[in-house]
Design a protein around this motif. Structure first.
Motif, PDB file in Angstrom:
ATOM      1  N   THR A 154       0.837  -1.207   0.000  1.00 11.89           N
ATOM      2  CA  THR A 154       0.000   0.000   0.000  1.00 11.89           C
ATOM      3  C   THR A 154       0.866   1.249   0.000  1.00 11.89           C
ATOM      4  O   THR A 154       0.601   2.211  -0.723  1.00 11.89           O
ATOM      5  CB  THR A 154      -0.925   0.004   1.229  1.00 11.89           C
ATOM      6  N   ASP A 155       1.908   1.229   0.818  1.00 10.98           N
ATOM      7  CA  ASP A 155       2.811   2.378   0.868  1.00 10.98           C
ATOM      8  C   ASP A 155       3.446   2.632  -0.496  1.00 10.98           C
ATOM      9  O   ASP A 155       3.480   3.751  -0.999  1.00 10.98           O
ATOM     10  CB  ASP A 155       3.934   2.123   1.886  1.00 10.98           C
ATOM     11  N   GLU A 173       1.177  -8.005  -2.837  1.00 12.97           N
ATOM     12  CA  GLU A 173       2.416  -7.988  -2.068  1.00 12.97           C
ATOM     13  C   GLU A 173       3.356  -9.100  -2.522  1.00 12.97           C
ATOM     14  O   GLU A 173       4.568  -8.941  -2.538  1.00 12.97           O
ATOM     15  CB  GLU A 173       2.074  -8.154  -0.589  1.00 12.97           C
ATOM     16  N   ASN A 174       2.760 -10.227  -2.887  1.00 12.01           N
ATOM     17  CA  ASN A 174       3.556 -11.370  -3.323  1.00 12.01           C
ATOM     18  C   ASN A 174       3.052 -11.878  -4.672  1.00 12.01           C
ATOM     19  O   ASN A 174       1.848 -11.948  -4.912  1.00 12.01           O
ATOM     20  CB  ASN A 174       3.459 -12.509  -2.302  1.00 12.01           C
TER      21      ASN A 174
ATOM     22  N   GLN B   2      -8.728  -3.055   8.825  1.00 10.34           N
ATOM     23  CA  GLN B   2      -7.402  -2.742   9.325  1.00 10.34           C
ATOM     24  C   GLN B   2      -7.040  -1.297   9.007  1.00 10.34           C
ATOM     25  O   GLN B   2      -7.336  -0.804   7.923  1.00 10.34           O
ATOM     26  CB  GLN B   2      -6.388  -3.670   8.670  1.00 10.34           C
ATOM     27  N   ARG B   3      -6.410  -0.646   9.970  1.00  8.75           N
ATOM     28  CA  ARG B   3      -6.052   0.752   9.740  1.00  8.75           C
ATOM     29  C   ARG B   3      -4.932   0.829   8.713  1.00  8.75           C
ATOM     30  O   ARG B   3      -4.038  -0.010   8.705  1.00  8.75           O
ATOM     31  CB  ARG B   3      -5.575   1.400  11.044  1.00  8.75           C
ATOM     32  N   PRO B   4      -4.988   1.823   7.897  1.00 12.94           N
ATOM     33  CA  PRO B   4      -3.893   1.967   6.932  1.00 12.94           C
ATOM     34  C   PRO B   4      -2.566   2.146   7.650  1.00 12.94           C
ATOM     35  O   PRO B   4      -2.460   2.914   8.596  1.00 12.94           O
ATOM     36  CB  PRO B   4      -4.283   3.236   6.171  1.00 12.94           C
ATOM     37  N   SER B   5      -1.570   1.434   7.185  1.00 16.20           N
ATOM     38  CA  SER B   5      -0.282   1.524   7.851  1.00 16.20           C
ATOM     39  C   SER B   5       0.313   2.914   7.718  1.00 16.20           C
ATOM     40  O   SER B   5       1.128   3.337   8.527  1.00 16.20           O
ATOM     41  CB  SER B   5       0.672   0.488   7.274  1.00 16.20           C
ATOM     42  N   LEU B  51      -0.591  11.804   2.345  1.00 17.13           N
ATOM     43  CA  LEU B  51      -1.426  10.910   1.543  1.00 17.13           C
ATOM     44  C   LEU B  51      -1.388  11.257   0.059  1.00 17.13           C
ATOM     45  O   LEU B  51      -1.677  10.414  -0.790  1.00 17.13           O
ATOM     46  CB  LEU B  51      -2.878  10.949   2.040  1.00 17.13           C
ATOM     47  N   THR B  52      -1.062  12.491  -0.231  1.00 10.35           N
ATOM     48  CA  THR B  52      -0.974  12.870  -1.646  1.00 10.35           C
ATOM     49  C   THR B  52       0.445  12.702  -2.182  1.00 10.35           C
ATOM     50  O   THR B  52       0.733  13.099  -3.305  1.00 10.35           O
ATOM     51  CB  THR B  52      -1.413  14.331  -1.862  1.00 10.35           C
ATOM     52  N   GLY B  53       1.303  12.124  -1.371  1.00  8.67           N
ATOM     53  CA  GLY B  53       2.632  11.794  -1.872  1.00  8.67           C
ATOM     54  C   GLY B  53       3.738  12.722  -1.438  1.00  8.67           C
ATOM     55  O   GLY B  53       4.886  12.525  -1.809  1.00  8.67           O
TER      56      GLY B  53
END
Lengths: 277, 190
Positions: A154-155, A173-174, B2-5, B51-53
């Motif tokens: 995601t990052d 991811e994989n 799940q919360r965004p990392s 979030l916008t980079g």
């Protein structure tokens, strides 16, 4: 100011740690031997300590962090164009068309056009453009760090997506046993190109993703395997296809069979349900 | 869900700076409630940018720049009601103070006197003191936060120190409460 060797401004900057290394060393040498400057420096330090003590005691109220955290948690995460791409893919096969095909050479990517729907594309390529990209096998060839290195796809996708116009698909991811380790930005044909690097031990495969040319967007290949273009240049092998409006190139110096296994799995993963991000 | 990392990472980076951010906002506004609001707003703006980079090279300086811009904007919006705001140029044009540390700080009672003296300074000077002397920023970082040259930070800091010495020496009681006097620089080393 009584010392003719050192100005107050310089001494103050030295006490504040604002001088460069060499200048600071010179001042330190002087202060060590000049009692006037030494005492003045000590006075300035005490002055700074007093201010720090008097003004640095305040702490944020305990509820402030909770409020900040709560507000951040409700902040919507921007969505890329992935959802629309997924929707298009979900509508089923589309008419085939002559797709833009690409192959990679050391230090550059060559984009070809398929002259027919033949699946033996290696001998039926028409060069559209040859442009140099900054690198592809980022670690192996350029020995440069990735633009973004993260074990969280995601990052990586957010980072790259913000720079290539949100046109990246939801890369998993994989892929097989290869894990996404990061990404890099390149330029090709006047467009931003997002390169994703997957690794399995020492083996690396780079996936270039870019918006396909306008004429290619409306039609894409419904059977990835049939319409992949393959190209070999020295030790580098490329497999290229268009999917979901994106031109995707898988580039590696791994054996052809292994690279194709990866490309096939990647194609299948692109059709998987959208990841929740 | 799940919360965004991304949020987790942002919070991890941010958490260690909240006290300093709040102190700075409070120094700038003098209003605890307003300071909380400004810090919250700064955090939101920073997160949206991420979030916008946007990827800041120096997270701390970047956070403080967002906050100080908010503080300054708010002060401008409040023009006419603020009692301690002086245009930066006015401060630059003030004459140098004659006092040095030896004549002044030793007369100050730690705490209230000094805090009050700082609070009476123009906002720009308070911010420079807060960022450099209290929060430990380099001149360069402070310049980045306040969107001005390093030389301006240096001159504002000198001006702030001079005004503080003047203020404290003018109001200090000569009643034996002095902290140990600083030696005068000219008395030694000749």
């Amino acid at each position: 100011m009584s010392c003719k060797f050192l100005s107050d401004d310089t001494l103050t900057a030295w006490v504040d740690g604002a001088l460069g290394t060499e200048k600071a060393r010179d001042v330190a040498c002087h202060v060590a031997t000049c009692s006037a400057c030494h005492d003045a420096a000590e006075a300035l330090r005490r002055e700074n300590d007093m201010l720090r003590t008097a003004l640095g005691q305040v702490r944020a109220p305990t509820h402030l962090w909770a409020q900040i955290s709560a507000r951040l948690a409700t902040e919507p995460v921007p969505v890329t164009r992935l959802a629309s791409l997924r929707a298009r893919l979900a509508r089923g096969p589309r008419p085939l068309m002559a797709a833009a095909l690409a192959a990679s050479v050391l230090g550059g990517v060559v984009v070809f056009q398929q002259s027919s729907r033949s699946t033996t594309t290696d001998t039926a390529l028409q060069v559209l453009a040859v442009e140099t990209v900054q690198d592809y096998m980022t670690f192996r060839i350029s020995q440069r760090a990735l633009d973004v290195a993260s074990d969280d796809p995601t990052d990586t996708l957010l980072w790259l997506g913000a720079r290539v116009g949100g046109t990246l698909p939801d890369m998993t991811e994989n892929v097989l046993d290869y894990r996404l380790i990061g990404g890099r930005l390149c330029w090709l044909m006047g467009q931003r190109l997002g390169a994703l690097t997957y690794a399995q031990g020492e083996d690396q495969i780079t996936v270039y993703v870019m918006p396909a040319q306008d004429g290619d967007v409306d039609g894409f290949m419904d059977k990835v395997e049939d319409e992949k273009a393959r190209h070999t240049e020295g030790p580098i092998r490329s497999t290229v296809w268009v999917e979901g409006g994106l031109l995707i190139a898988v580039v590696s110096d791994l054996p052809e069979a292994e690279k194709n296994r990866f490309a096939t799995a990647l194609g299948e993963s692109l059709r998987a349900p959208e990841l929740e991000i | 869900m799940q919360r965004p990392s991304q949020l987790d990472k942002f919070e991890a980076l941010l958490r260690g700076h909240v006290d300093a951010l709040y102190r700075t906002a409070l120094r700038s506004t003098g209003d605890p409630g307003l300071a909380e609001d400004l810090v919250q707003e700064a955090c939101l703006r920073a997160y949206r940018s991420l979030l916008t980079g946007v990827e800041p090279d120096n997270f701390r300086a970047w956070m403080f720049r967002i906050l100080t811009n908010l503080c300054i904007d708010h002060a401008r919006w409040q023009t006419g009601t603020a009692t301690n705001h002086t245009a930066a140029q006015e401060v630059e044009d003030m004459p140098e103070t004659a006092n040095g540390p030896a004549q002044t700080y030793e007369n100050a009672r730690l705490g209230d006197d000094l805090t009050a003296a700082v609070a009476a300074l123009p906002q720009d000077l308070q911010l420079v003191i807060q960022l450099v002397l209290v929060e430990g920023m380099s001149y360069r970082e402070a310049a980045d936060c306040m969107t001005c040259p390093e030389g301006t930070i240096r001159s504002r800091l000198n001006r702030a120190r001079g005004l503080l010495r003047d203020s404290l020496s003018a109001h200090a009681p000569d009643n034996g409460d002095r902290i140990v006097p600083f030696p005068k620089r000219g008395d030694h080393g000749k």
